[in-house]
Motif scaffolding. Structure first.
Motif, mmCIF file in Angstrom:
data_model
loop_
_atom_site.group_PDB
_atom_site.id
_atom_site.type_symbol
_atom_site.label_atom_id
_atom_site.label_comp_id
_atom_site.label_asym_id
_atom_site.label_seq_id
_atom_site.Cartn_x
_atom_site.Cartn_y
_atom_site.Cartn_z
ATOM 1 N N ILE A 19 3.173 4.135 2.153
ATOM 2 C CA ILE A 19 3.647 3.035 1.308
ATOM 3 C C ILE A 19 5.140 2.803 1.545
ATOM 4 C CG2 ILE A 19 3.851 2.208 -1.082
ATOM 5 C CD1 ILE A 19 1.006 2.728 -0.748
ATOM 6 N N ALA A 20 5.887 3.878 1.682
ATOM 7 C CA ALA A 20 7.343 3.764 1.735
ATOM 8 C C ALA A 20 7.829 3.207 3.069
ATOM 9 C CB ALA A 20 7.979 5.135 1.486
ATOM 10 N N ASP A 21 7.105 3.476 4.152
ATOM 11 C CA ASP A 21 7.591 3.069 5.471
ATOM 12 C C ASP A 21 7.131 1.668 5.856
ATOM 13 O OD1 ASP A 21 8.644 5.544 5.488
ATOM 14 O OD2 ASP A 21 7.327 6.391 7.017
ATOM 15 N N ARG A 22 6.404 0.980 5.000
ATOM 16 C CA ARG A 22 5.946 -0.368 5.338
ATOM 17 C C ARG A 22 6.895 -1.422 4.820
ATOM 18 N NH1 ARG A 22 0.609 -0.388 7.406
ATOM 19 N NH2 ARG A 22 -0.110 1.744 7.206
ATOM 20 N N LYS A 23 6.975 -2.507 5.583
ATOM 21 C CA LYS A 23 7.752 -3.651 5.119
ATOM 22 C C LYS A 23 7.019 -4.288 3.946
ATOM 23 C CE LYS A 23 9.959 -4.895 9.476
ATOM 24 N NZ LYS A 23 9.026 -4.745 10.616
ATOM 25 N N ILE A 24 7.770 -4.954 3.102
ATOM 26 C CA ILE A 24 7.177 -5.660 1.967
ATOM 27 C C ILE A 24 6.136 -6.668 2.459
ATOM 28 C CG2 ILE A 24 7.736 -7.386 0.198
ATOM 29 C CD1 ILE A 24 10.243 -5.704 -0.399
ATOM 30 N N ASP A 25 6.427 -7.339 3.571
ATOM 31 C CA ASP A 25 5.484 -8.317 4.125
ATOM 32 C C ASP A 25 4.154 -7.678 4.533
ATOM 33 O OD1 ASP A 25 6.832 -10.635 3.783
ATOM 34 O OD2 ASP A 25 7.763 -10.625 5.769
ATOM 35 N N ARG A 64 6.399 4.490 -3.503
ATOM 36 C CA ARG A 64 7.322 4.000 -2.477
ATOM 37 C C ARG A 64 8.720 4.591 -2.628
ATOM 38 N NH1 ARG A 64 7.547 -0.483 1.083
ATOM 39 N NH2 ARG A 64 9.560 -1.508 1.213
ATOM 40 N N GLU A 65 9.236 4.566 -3.842
ATOM 41 C CA GLU A 65 10.660 4.889 -4.023
ATOM 42 C C GLU A 65 10.902 6.279 -4.581
ATOM 43 O OE1 GLU A 65 13.125 3.056 -2.962
ATOM 44 O OE2 GLU A 65 11.731 1.536 -2.225
ATOM 45 N N ILE A 66 9.932 6.851 -5.266
ATOM 46 C CA ILE A 66 10.168 8.171 -5.863
ATOM 47 C C ILE A 66 9.490 9.259 -5.037
ATOM 48 C CG2 ILE A 66 9.729 9.603 -7.908
ATOM 49 C CD1 ILE A 66 10.361 7.128 -9.613
ATOM 50 N N VAL A 67 8.170 9.172 -4.874
ATOM 51 C CA VAL A 67 7.490 10.187 -4.064
ATOM 52 C C VAL A 67 7.715 9.919 -2.571
ATOM 53 C CG1 VAL A 67 5.278 11.306 -3.605
ATOM 54 C CG2 VAL A 67 5.767 10.470 -5.885
ATOM 55 N N PHE A 99 11.995 -4.969 -6.931
ATOM 56 C CA PHE A 99 11.966 -3.554 -7.318
ATOM 57 C C PHE A 99 11.594 -2.600 -6.184
ATOM 58 C CE2 PHE A 99 10.759 -5.788 -11.355
ATOM 59 C CZ PHE A 99 12.001 -5.651 -11.941
ATOM 60 N N GLY A 100 11.043 -3.120 -5.107
ATOM 61 C CA GLY A 100 10.517 -2.223 -4.082
ATOM 62 C C GLY A 100 11.522 -1.806 -3.028
ATOM 63 N N GLU A 101 12.799 -1.960 -3.317
ATOM 64 C CA GLU A 101 13.830 -1.577 -2.360
ATOM 65 C C GLU A 101 14.611 -0.383 -2.915
ATOM 66 O OE1 GLU A 101 13.885 -2.935 0.479
ATOM 67 O OE2 GLU A 101 13.367 -5.061 0.348
ATOM 68 N N PRO A 102 15.207 0.416 -2.011
ATOM 69 C CA PRO A 102 15.985 1.558 -2.497
ATOM 70 C C PRO A 102 17.046 1.112 -3.513
ATOM 71 C CG PRO A 102 15.751 1.663 -0.117
ATOM 72 C CD PRO A 102 15.175 0.344 -0.548
ATOM 73 N N GLY A 103 17.248 1.937 -4.515
ATOM 74 C CA GLY A 103 18.251 1.646 -5.529
ATOM 75 C C GLY A 103 17.824 0.572 -6.508
ATOM 76 N N SER A 104 16.534 0.271 -6.527
ATOM 77 C CA SER A 104 16.024 -0.741 -7.451
ATOM 78 C C SER A 104 16.388 -0.424 -8.903
ATOM 79 C CB SER A 104 14.510 -0.801 -7.297
ATOM 80 O OG SER A 104 13.890 -1.067 -8.518
ATOM 81 N N PRO A 105 16.773 -1.457 -9.660
ATOM 82 C CA PRO A 105 17.173 -1.214 -11.047
ATOM 83 C C PRO A 105 16.035 -0.687 -11.909
ATOM 84 C CG PRO A 105 16.890 -3.564 -10.645
ATOM 85 C CD PRO A 105 16.811 -2.887 -9.310
ATOM 86 N N ALA A 106 14.793 -1.038 -11.556
ATOM 87 C CA ALA A 106 13.677 -0.545 -12.367
ATOM 88 C C ALA A 106 13.539 0.967 -12.244
ATOM 89 C CB ALA A 106 12.378 -1.218 -11.938
ATOM 90 N N LEU A 107 14.032 1.524 -11.131
ATOM 91 C CA LEU A 107 13.854 2.963 -10.926
ATOM 92 C C LEU A 107 14.531 3.794 -12.002
ATOM 93 C CD1 LEU A 107 14.084 3.666 -7.118
ATOM 94 C CD2 LEU A 107 12.100 3.726 -8.630
ATOM 95 N N LEU A 119 -3.668 4.870 4.557
ATOM 96 C CA LEU A 119 -3.079 3.825 3.712
ATOM 97 C C LEU A 119 -3.982 3.546 2.514
ATOM 98 C CD1 LEU A 119 -1.103 1.557 2.953
ATOM 99 C CD2 LEU A 119 -2.339 0.073 4.544
ATOM 100 N N ARG A 120 -5.277 3.483 2.766
ATOM 101 C CA ARG A 120 -6.214 3.191 1.681
ATOM 102 C C ARG A 120 -6.154 4.258 0.589
ATOM 103 N NH1 ARG A 120 -10.681 -0.342 3.058
ATOM 104 N NH2 ARG A 120 -10.190 -1.460 4.971
ATOM 105 N N ILE A 121 -6.131 5.505 1.007
ATOM 106 C CA ILE A 121 -6.038 6.585 0.015
ATOM 107 C C ILE A 121 -4.694 6.512 -0.717
ATOM 108 C CG2 ILE A 121 -5.704 9.089 -0.174
ATOM 109 C CD1 ILE A 121 -8.593 8.565 -0.091
#
Lengths: 207, 207
Positions: free
Chosen positions: B172-178, B164-167, B101-109, A148-150
């Motif tokens: 990063i992608a599998d963690r909850k926002i919390d 999170r959303e592209i790569v 922005f950190g959810e799938p389909g985010s408008p910023a993407l 995670l850190r990396i």
């Protein structure tokens, strides 16, 4: 092996063979992703012996880097960095990253651009980063959350590259690398070594 | 104003007018960039009175956000955040950013994807970020390097979104926002308030 193609290359000329392998690698990685691509498949595509691919490029990670004009072999670099005193590590990481990728025309940019718009390219980049960087995180970071850190360091660095070379935000893009290094180093240092950073992560209730 | 177009919309229907303005805004911003685009030019393109554009959307920043489905008006949000106690600021910024922005389909993407491959889109995004975010940095940060600090926070956040959303890096992608919020907050806090962070930047010799 199959018969020679009509590319006009002469078997036996090492420069020509190298180019043929790199072209084949780019195609095979692009189609199969990093994980599913094999040295053998790339050798078949390049119409050479797999031993020759190993001889020219070593590992699959190194071949991927060469095919995408990334001038470092990440796993080897991680090993070299692991020998440094801990307090120099963050500065070396930031400085090398910015020197290699933070200049116009950086080779990482075409990978980022492709990943941004093309799902197979994003998958290929993810698989390469996992294999070359995340799987070696423990070599640099002696913490249970090393991966995670990396990934967080990588996120920040990718964002700086995006702001500098793609969006060209003047605050980031107009500064010399020597000016950005001292700003970014404390952040990277913290991700590398702060024991409390991610320690309370799985139990958000605990401070 | 010019004669109505053959789009079949009935002048006077507010929803239809709104859609026409948003479509026109997207075209004009895309062609002229954020800076050179004017409410007047967008009104002409939409075949409505400029007063109506102001009535529906307020500022150019707000119109840009609406046209690109960004559900916040950044300058207004900055003003609201400035009223918070300083020690809550970083958490609010990270939490709002990831929620929006950190959810799938985010408008910023789609803005990021377009910027990554298309120079006019990158210019448009840069000009919008400068006008909506960087020009208001001093409202949140009481330091001479407020713009650089906001740009660094923005870089890190863009990088997290990219990972999170592209790569889709699993760390990063599998963690909850919390789970990500407490990891990122100390970094953002440091960029917001650490007096030494960028203080020695113009004179790298001084520690």
């Amino acid at each position: 092996m199959s018969t020679p193609r009509k590319t006009g290359r002469r078997p036996g000329d090492p420069a020509v063979t190298r180019t043929a392998i790199l072209d084949a690698a780019k195609r095979v990685f692009g189609e199969a992703g990093f994980e599913r691509a094999t040295i053998r498949a790339i050798a078949v595509e390049a119409n050479v012996d797999p031993a020759l691919v190993h001889h020219h490029f070593g590992t699959k990670q190194a071949l991927f880097a060469a095919a995408h004009e990334i001038p470092i072999d990440v796993p080897q670099l991680v090993l070299a960095l692991a020998g440094l005193p801990k307090e120099q590590l963050a500065e070396q990481i930031v400085r090398m990253y910015l020197s290699i990728f933070g200049e116009p025309g950086s080779p990482a940019l075409s990978l980022l651009r492709a990943a941004a718009t093309n799902d197979p390219a994003a998958l290929m980049l993810r698989e390469y980063l996992e294999s070359a960087l995340l799987d070696n995180a423990h070599v640099l970071i002696d913490q249970p959350d090393a991966r995670l850190r990396i990934a967080l360091i990588g996120s920040h660095m990718i964002g700086v590259l995006f702001a500098r070379e793609i969006v060209a935000l003047p605050e980031i893009a107009d500064r010399k690398i020597d000016e950005l290094v001292p700003v970014l180093v404390p952040m990277v240092q913290r991700y590398l070594t702060d024991p409390n950073l991610v320690g309370h992560l799985p139990k958000p209730g605990i401070e």
